[in-house]
Structure formats: C-alpha cells, structure tokens
Design an enzyme around this catalytic site. Structure first.
Site, PDB file in Angstrom:
ATOM      1  N   LYS A  73       0.836  -1.197   0.000  1.00  0.00           N
ATOM      2  CA  LYS A  73       0.000   0.000   0.000  1.00  0.00           C
ATOM      3  C   LYS A  73       0.873   1.250   0.000  1.00  0.00           C
ATOM      4  CE  LYS A  73      -3.648   2.210   2.796  1.00  0.00           C
ATOM      5  NZ  LYS A  73      -4.482   2.063   4.012  1.00  0.00           N
ATOM      6  N   SER A 148      -9.187   2.700   3.662  1.00  0.00           N
ATOM      7  CA  SER A 148      -8.311   3.391   2.735  1.00  0.00           C
ATOM      8  C   SER A 148      -7.416   2.457   1.915  1.00  0.00           C
ATOM      9  CB  SER A 148      -7.425   4.383   3.498  1.00  0.00           C
ATOM     10  OG  SER A 148      -6.557   3.714   4.411  1.00  0.00           O
ATOM     11  N   SER A 172      -9.409   0.351   7.750  1.00  0.00           N
ATOM     12  CA  SER A 172      -8.922   0.491   6.384  1.00  0.00           C
ATOM     13  C   SER A 172      -8.427  -0.797   5.743  1.00  0.00           C
ATOM     14  CB  SER A 172      -7.805   1.543   6.324  1.00  0.00           C
ATOM     15  OG  SER A 172      -8.333   2.823   6.540  1.00  0.00           O
TER      16      SER A 172
END
Length: 457
Positions: A73, A148, A172
């Site tokens: 990520k 996220s 997230s």
C-alpha cells in the site's frame, strides 16, 4: 492459487515464479485500466521472479514466500519508490529504505509487484484520492472497494497476486476486505513494526489482505518481526502463525455483537451474514451467546483521534498545498484543529477505558463476532458527504472500536447480498491473542466457503 499452493508448486517444480508473475501481469494489463488498483508498478518484478526461480531450481529458497507476488500500500515505504500517500502534496523522491513490513516480505522471498492506491493520507473509506483518481470494486465497477486500502482490496479480489499489505487505523484493511470478498487481518497493535510513523500511528497497524485466512497467517509471520526502528513493537516471537489454526472453535465461548448502541443498525443483508456466521460456528461446537460490552461511545473517542491527526497533517502544509488536498480533509482539520489538549487527553483516557472494558469482556468470551460494515459498498463515484460525520459514524463504527482497544480482528467473507456483492463478518479476540483471532476466522472460513471470484476477474 493462494500463496501456500504456489510455494508447494514451486517446491515440486510444477510451476515457476516467472510463469506465475507473467500470468499476474497479464491480468493486471487486462483489468487494471478500469480497476485502477496500482499507484506504481515495479519494473524489476520479472527479474526478481527470475532470481526466485533460480533459487528454487537450486533447492535453496530464500524463505516461506519465495517467488509469491505481493503488493505494498502506498502509505508504506518501498525502497526505490516514492511514497505519495495518494496526495499531490507529497514528494516524488524515492525512499532509501523499506518499511519493516515490506522488509519482512522481501526477506521471505516475496516478489513485489508494485504499490497499491490509497485514499489521501489514508483518511477515509471511499476508494478515491486526488493523485490517482477512483479505484473500483472488481465485483461491480460502479461500486467502491472501500478504503483506505482501496488498491489492496481491489487487487486481492481481482487476483493480482495472493498477498497484499494494507494498513488500518479505523477499518482500512477490514472495510475493503468485506466489500471485496477477501480476508483482511488487523493484528494487535505492536505486532507489526511501524516506521516511519504515519498520521494515525497511535491506532494504526499494517496487516495482510489475502484470499484466505491461511495465507493471511503465512504472510503475517513474515511481517510480525521485531524492528529496532519502532521502539514500541513487540518482541519477535518467531512463531508459526499457522500452528493451531485448524484446531477449530469447539468449546469456545463466542459473543455475537448484533447491536452497538451508538452504531447504525445493520441492513438486512448484514444481519443475515452475521446470523449465518453465528450458526456456522455453533455447528462446529462453539458456545454462542448474544452479548455486547458496555463500551463508552467510541465515536467520540475516535472522532478526536482521527480529527486531530488530520489537522496536524494539514497544518504541516503550505497554503498552496492545502488547496491541493481532498476538500474533506480541510473540513475536518478546521473543525477539530482547535481542540484543547484537555479534550484530546480525555479521549485518550476514554480509549483506555474502552480497552479495559473489552479486556474484562474477554475474561468470559474467547471470541467476538460482529459486522464489519453496517451496509453494502456504495457507489464509487459518490462524493464524500458530511465527511466528519458519515465516514466514521456511519461506515466504520464496527471497525474503529478495535483500533482503539488495539485488539486483533479479522474480516472473513460469508457470502453475497442480493445484488451479488460480498459481505464480511469480523472475528476479534483479546489483545495479543492474534492466534485465537486467526483460528476463529479460519473455522468460519472453512464452514462458509470462499466466494467464487467476481465474474469480471
């Protein structure tokens, strides 16, 4: 194929890391133009796969994940790549070092495919950001994958490799896992070292996003390694997190949290998913009880932690840079940036109170199961409305509570709703009992069965 199966095939020489990576790259070329899961691709991935293949041919694999494709990520540092955090305000300069979680995967031999998209600074649940635009759900391109860790969830669902690092400060990892039909594991705080610290470091953790609980445990073993750069991480247990994972839940006491007084009610599909999960665990011998801890209103706690962190991030930027931000960040920063130190410390005291409540609750219950989200994945193109209220009050009340208490929680897919979109249920255990959370999640997964891949994949 999952990571475990790939490693077995590499060992038997029935598959090669190079051929596997080429297959993944073909899928990325075909699907990613509309999924938009990647912030950057790794131009050395094929060469790394070739190096892995040579090690397998010589009978000297580097580690438990040698040759397995993985993604990172874009909130975490990957050496040689910029960490853009989904923001036009960040530097394009490449990082010199890997984050600890990335270093762990590399040490185990994983092949880094690229960096996945994130919402700006990881601040919200819809899967879009100013820098990379909208990431879409492989189950339905009109829906968000959640955030996220939007790119990681979408990449896992689209079969862009088996292993994906996400981060989770309020849901997230688990929210996109639930909406993308994959497994998302938020470990206990401190299990995976953090460095450098992000905006939400007091509640955030890095963790696996995979298509199976066993792969999550395998990946977690590579990530959960002591690192001197994080003085608050736990000592290195060097344990096999797959050990005991198949022991089941017979005799375990499991609390079913169907209601959380301050959270929105579940929709019909969410209620059905939770009840199905409870039934499946009961059929395996678990002792199921409807029970809810007497938690303080964790919305109030999380709202302060989240809001002050965003205000700090925004206040560190120039006026010109602030104009480049997702406008919701500035709305939250203006609203929470003037909070007094007393109010902020009161929130920390309430966080500790919530942790104590859950610790006492787990004296009676081995596991808790509860929803991941109150409803289904909304539209990908829907603007963020009322960001200070909607995101964490309406989307994440079932997830951020476990960030505040720092407990492990795993989202497991338990079927599809009437629109054919996945729904997930969380399995949580007492702090530092990551082994129990994984064991309960595996028992649920084994009974529920993994959803078939989305038709688009």
């Amino acid at each position: 194929m999952g990571a475990e199966d790939l490693v077995a095939a590499f060992r038997a020489r029935s598959l090669s890391p190079v051929d596997v990576l080429k297959d993944v790259l073909e899928r990325v070329a075909r699907m990613n133009p509309w999924v938009n899961a990647f912030a950057a691709m790794n131009p050395r991935a094929l060469a790394a796969a070739g190096e892995s293949e040579a090690r397998w041919m010589a009978g000297r694999p580097m580690g438990a994940l040698d040759g397995v494709p993985a993604t990172v990520k874009d909130l975490l540092d990957l050496a040689g790549f910029a960490t853009r955090r989904g923001s036009r305000t960040t530097s394009t300069a490449p990082m010199a070092q890997d984050a600890p979680a990335v270093m762990g995967l590399k040490a185990a031999g994983a092949v880094i495919l690229g960096k996945t998209t994130t919402t700006e600074f990881g601040w919200k649940s819809p899967g879009d950001c100013p820098l990379h635009g909208i990431t879409r759900n492989p189950w339905d391109r009109m829906r968000t994958p959640g955030g996220s860790s939007s790119g990681a969830g979408a990449a896992a669902a689209a079969h862009f490799g088996p292993l994906h690092i996400g981060t989770d400060a309020g849901g997230s990892i688990r929210i996109p896992a639930a909406w993308c039909g994959v497994v998302g594991f938020k470990p206990s705080f401190g299990r995976v070292p953090q460095w450098p610290l992000g905006s939400f470091s007091s509640v955030a953790v890095a963790g696996p996003m995979t298509r199976s609980v066993r792969d999550a445990a395998l990946m977690f073993g590579a990530m959960a390694r002591f690192d001197l750069r994080d003085p608050f991480c736990l000592p290195d247990e060097s344990r096999d997190w797959l050990g005991g994972i198949e022991d089941g839940v017979a005799g375990m006491r499991v609390a079913v949290m169907r209601r959380m007084g301050f959270a929105p009610n579940l929709d019909e599909a969410g209620e059905a998913a939770l009840l199905r999960a409870a039934k499946l665990l009961e059929e395996q011998g678990a002792i199921i009880e409807d029970a809810s801890p007497e938690l303080p209103d964790t919305r109030e706690i999380f709202g302060r932690v989240w809001g002050v962190a965003l205000a700090r991030t925004a206040n560190g930027l120039t006026a010109e840079q602030q104009g480049m931000l997702d406008e919701g960040i500035m709305e939250v920063a203006r609203r929470e940036g003037g909070m007094s130190a007393v109010d902020f410390l009161a929130a920390e005291a309430m966080r500790i109170q919530a942790a104590h409540v859950m610790a006492r609750f787990h004296q009676r219950y081995d596991l808790v199961i509860c929803p991941t989200t109150p409803g289904a994945a909304p539209a990908a193109d829907q603007p963020t409305i009322r960001p200070h209220e909607a995101l964490w009050r309406d989307w994440a009340p079932w997830t951020f509570a476990f960030n505040l208490t720092r407990q492990p929680a795993v989202t497991v897919p338990v079927g599809l709703d009437g629109d054919g979109i996945p729904r997930g249920v969380q399995v949580a255990a007492a702090v530092y009992r990551d082994d129990l959370a994984l064991r309960g999640a595996r028992a649920l997964e084994r009974a529920a069965g993994a959803p078939a891949p989305p038709s688009a994949a």
